[in-house]
Write a protein that holds these residues in place. Structure first.
Motif, mmCIF file in Angstrom:
data_model
loop_
_atom_site.group_PDB
_atom_site.id
_atom_site.type_symbol
_atom_site.label_atom_id
_atom_site.label_comp_id
_atom_site.label_asym_id
_atom_site.label_seq_id
_atom_site.Cartn_x
_atom_site.Cartn_y
_atom_site.Cartn_z
ATOM 1 N N ARG A 74 0.824 -1.199 0.000
ATOM 2 C CA ARG A 74 0.000 0.000 0.000
ATOM 3 C C ARG A 74 0.864 1.256 0.000
ATOM 4 O O ARG A 74 1.905 1.309 0.650
ATOM 5 C CB ARG A 74 -0.908 0.022 1.237
ATOM 6 N N GLU A 75 0.371 2.261 -0.713
ATOM 7 C CA GLU A 75 1.048 3.550 -0.721
ATOM 8 C C GLU A 75 0.627 4.351 0.510
ATOM 9 O O GLU A 75 -0.547 4.341 0.888
ATOM 10 C CB GLU A 75 0.702 4.338 -1.977
ATOM 11 N N LYS A 76 1.576 5.047 1.113
ATOM 12 C CA LYS A 76 1.243 5.941 2.210
ATOM 13 C C LYS A 76 0.681 7.237 1.637
ATOM 14 O O LYS A 76 1.216 7.767 0.660
ATOM 15 C CB LYS A 76 2.493 6.242 3.043
ATOM 16 N N PRO A 77 -0.382 7.746 2.215
ATOM 17 C CA PRO A 77 -0.941 9.020 1.698
ATOM 18 C C PRO A 77 0.054 10.160 1.861
ATOM 19 O O PRO A 77 0.683 10.304 2.912
ATOM 20 C CB PRO A 77 -2.187 9.235 2.573
ATOM 21 N N ARG A 78 0.199 10.939 0.819
ATOM 22 C CA ARG A 78 1.125 12.066 0.845
ATOM 23 C C ARG A 78 0.368 13.357 0.569
ATOM 24 O O ARG A 78 -0.429 13.436 -0.367
ATOM 25 C CB ARG A 78 2.231 11.906 -0.198
ATOM 26 N N VAL A 79 0.620 14.359 1.381
ATOM 27 C CA VAL A 79 0.029 15.674 1.169
ATOM 28 C C VAL A 79 0.979 16.474 0.289
ATOM 29 O O VAL A 79 2.149 16.652 0.619
ATOM 30 C CB VAL A 79 -0.194 16.400 2.506
ATOM 31 N N ARG A 80 0.477 16.926 -0.844
ATOM 32 C CA ARG A 80 1.316 17.675 -1.778
ATOM 33 C C ARG A 80 1.530 19.093 -1.276
ATOM 34 O O ARG A 80 0.655 19.701 -0.643
ATOM 35 C CB ARG A 80 0.682 17.703 -3.169
ATOM 36 N N ALA A 81 2.709 19.607 -1.560
ATOM 37 C CA ALA A 81 3.023 20.986 -1.189
ATOM 38 C C ALA A 81 2.205 21.943 -2.049
ATOM 39 O O ALA A 81 2.072 21.746 -3.263
ATOM 40 C CB ALA A 81 4.510 21.258 -1.361
ATOM 41 N N GLN A 132 6.247 3.358 -2.600
ATOM 42 C CA GLN A 132 6.395 1.984 -2.130
ATOM 43 C C GLN A 132 6.332 1.003 -3.289
ATOM 44 O O GLN A 132 7.083 0.028 -3.329
ATOM 45 C CB GLN A 132 5.301 1.658 -1.112
ATOM 46 N N ILE A 133 5.412 1.252 -4.220
ATOM 47 C CA ILE A 133 5.262 0.357 -5.364
ATOM 48 C C ILE A 133 6.530 0.342 -6.209
ATOM 49 O O ILE A 133 6.988 -0.726 -6.653
ATOM 50 C CB ILE A 133 4.050 0.780 -6.230
ATOM 51 N N LYS A 134 7.112 1.518 -6.439
ATOM 52 C CA LYS A 134 8.349 1.583 -7.233
ATOM 53 C C LYS A 134 9.470 0.802 -6.553
ATOM 54 O O LYS A 134 10.197 0.039 -7.203
ATOM 55 C CB LYS A 134 8.774 3.034 -7.446
#
Length: 389
Positions: A74-81, A132-134
């Motif tokens: 699973r990807e961790k949620p990231r808040v974009r700048a 994470q997937i990469k």
């Protein structure tokens, strides 16, 4: 010009540099049905490397993605700048980790508070970190190659006398006939390492990036040189020793990305044991001893002897460096630690990091450890270690 190049080539490849006295390239000419390694054979590694790059792209987009889904990576949620031309310009052109004075200057230019600037840079740095997937796809590809290479190498060597008695690698040197299994083992290994150099710009970068480049270059030189001067028996043993532990590390990474912490830890323990056994025991005390000490009982030393063993010593120094990182990571298995961290990588920064840093700074200030005349606290730009990446 061509004459000078021919003279230089003749000088570089003269017999006395690369072979013991009385032996030379003439001894490696095919005869009586026996085939010997030749320099022109190495040209095939470049199309093999290109094939590896193509196969990798297909593999990572099909098999690795399906496996990641099966293991629930699973990807961790990231808040974009938020878009900010001033901060973006500084991030791209100056530094990704601004100093405290730079942060204060940026607050004036961008009309943001110190906390907002710090948060913007943290989120912007996270945007550039690989997903994470990469990382899973890359580890999956390397695991697949290393495990297949180790099985193939073991199959090619298991019935050879020099696999059990390493002094046999010099029996009849340099007139050692080339076997088909040795040819393909060499070409595939070389092609793979060449492909790693081609893809280094897009692969996940870690703190030991420079050491990895040195390792790849030294490995390519070592394998190529051993092919040219027919140190093939020693070369196959060296490649097998390296393949013996690499697939374990990659599989540990895969399970770590999938969140299987205990499985990752168990595999990492096995990897650490195999790495230390193969790289710090078998390689120096068996193989390098047989390439450095034993040949002197048969031949006087020559330049090729020093060149080959010099490359081996470069690899051995890198192994010692990595063994130190592995031991540092092994500390994570002590009571109270339930994850493995890769000392080579930086972990993704989260919003809680800022809260933790602020709490720690307030505690230190309250206890009298930190005092500043301007009333500002120091921005913490230290890199944090990440989980195995």
């Amino acid at each position: 010009m061509l004459t000078w190049l021919r003279v230089l080539s003749d000088w570089i490849w003269q017999d006395r540099l690369w072979f013991p006295a009385g032996l030379g390239w003439a001894n490696l000419k095919d005869r009586d049905g026996q085939v010997f390694a030749k320099g022109r054979d190495l040209w095939v590694i470049f199309p093999i490397a290109v094939c590896f790059l193509i196969i990798r792209q297909i593999f990572e987009r099909t098999v690795a993605v399906q496996l990641a889904s099966l293991l629930r990576v699973r990807e961790k949620p990231r808040v974009r700048a938020a878009p900010n031309t001033t901060l973006e310009s500084y991030f791209c052109n100056a530094s990704k980790f601004p100093s405290q004075s730079s942060v204060e200057e940026l607050t004036k230019q961008s009309a943001c508070s110190v906390r907002q600037v710090q948060r913007w840079f943290r989120r912007r740095r996270n945007q550039e970190r690989p997903s994470q997937i990469k990382k899973f796809r890359e580890a999956c590809w390397r695991f697949t190659f290393y495990v297949l290479a180790f099985i193939a190498g073991l199959g090619a060597l298991i019935d050879k006398p020099w696999f059990y008695d390493m002094e046999e690698m010099w029996n009849g040197f340099p007139t050692l006939p080339l076997l088909p299994s040795q040819y393909w083992y060499y070409m595939i290994e070389l092609g793979f390492y060449i492909s790693l150099l081609f893809s280094v710009a897009t692969d996940v970068k870690r703190k030991d990036f420079k050491e990895q480049i040195v390792h790849h270059v030294a490995t390519i030189l070592l394998i190529s040189f051993s092919w040219l001067v027919n140190y093939i028996r020693a070369g196959t043993l060296i490649m097998l020793v390296h393949d013996a532990s690499d697939y374990l590390l990659e599989s540990a990474k895969m399970f770590n990305y999938a969140g299987w912490r205990k499985t990752c830890n168990y595999i990492f323990i096995l990897f650490a044991a195999v790495f230390i056994l193969t790289r710090l025991v078998i390689l120096p005390f068996w193989i390098i001893h047989t390439t450095w000490v034993y040949p002197l009982t048969l031949y006087p030393p020559f330049f090729g002897f020093y060149f080959f063993n010099g490359l081996l010593f470069v690899l051995q120094c890198l192994h010692i460096f990595w063994a130190g990182l592995i031991l540092r990571m092994a500390i994570k298995f002590l009571p109270g630690n339930d994850i493995v961290e890769d000392e080579r990588s930086d972990r993704e920064e989260t919003e809680s990091d800022e809260e933790d840093d602020d709490h720690e700074k307030r505690e230190k200030t309250k206890n009298g450890f930190v005092q500043f005349g301007n009333g500002h606290t120091v921005l913490n730009n230290n890199h944090h270690h990440s989980k195995m990446e």
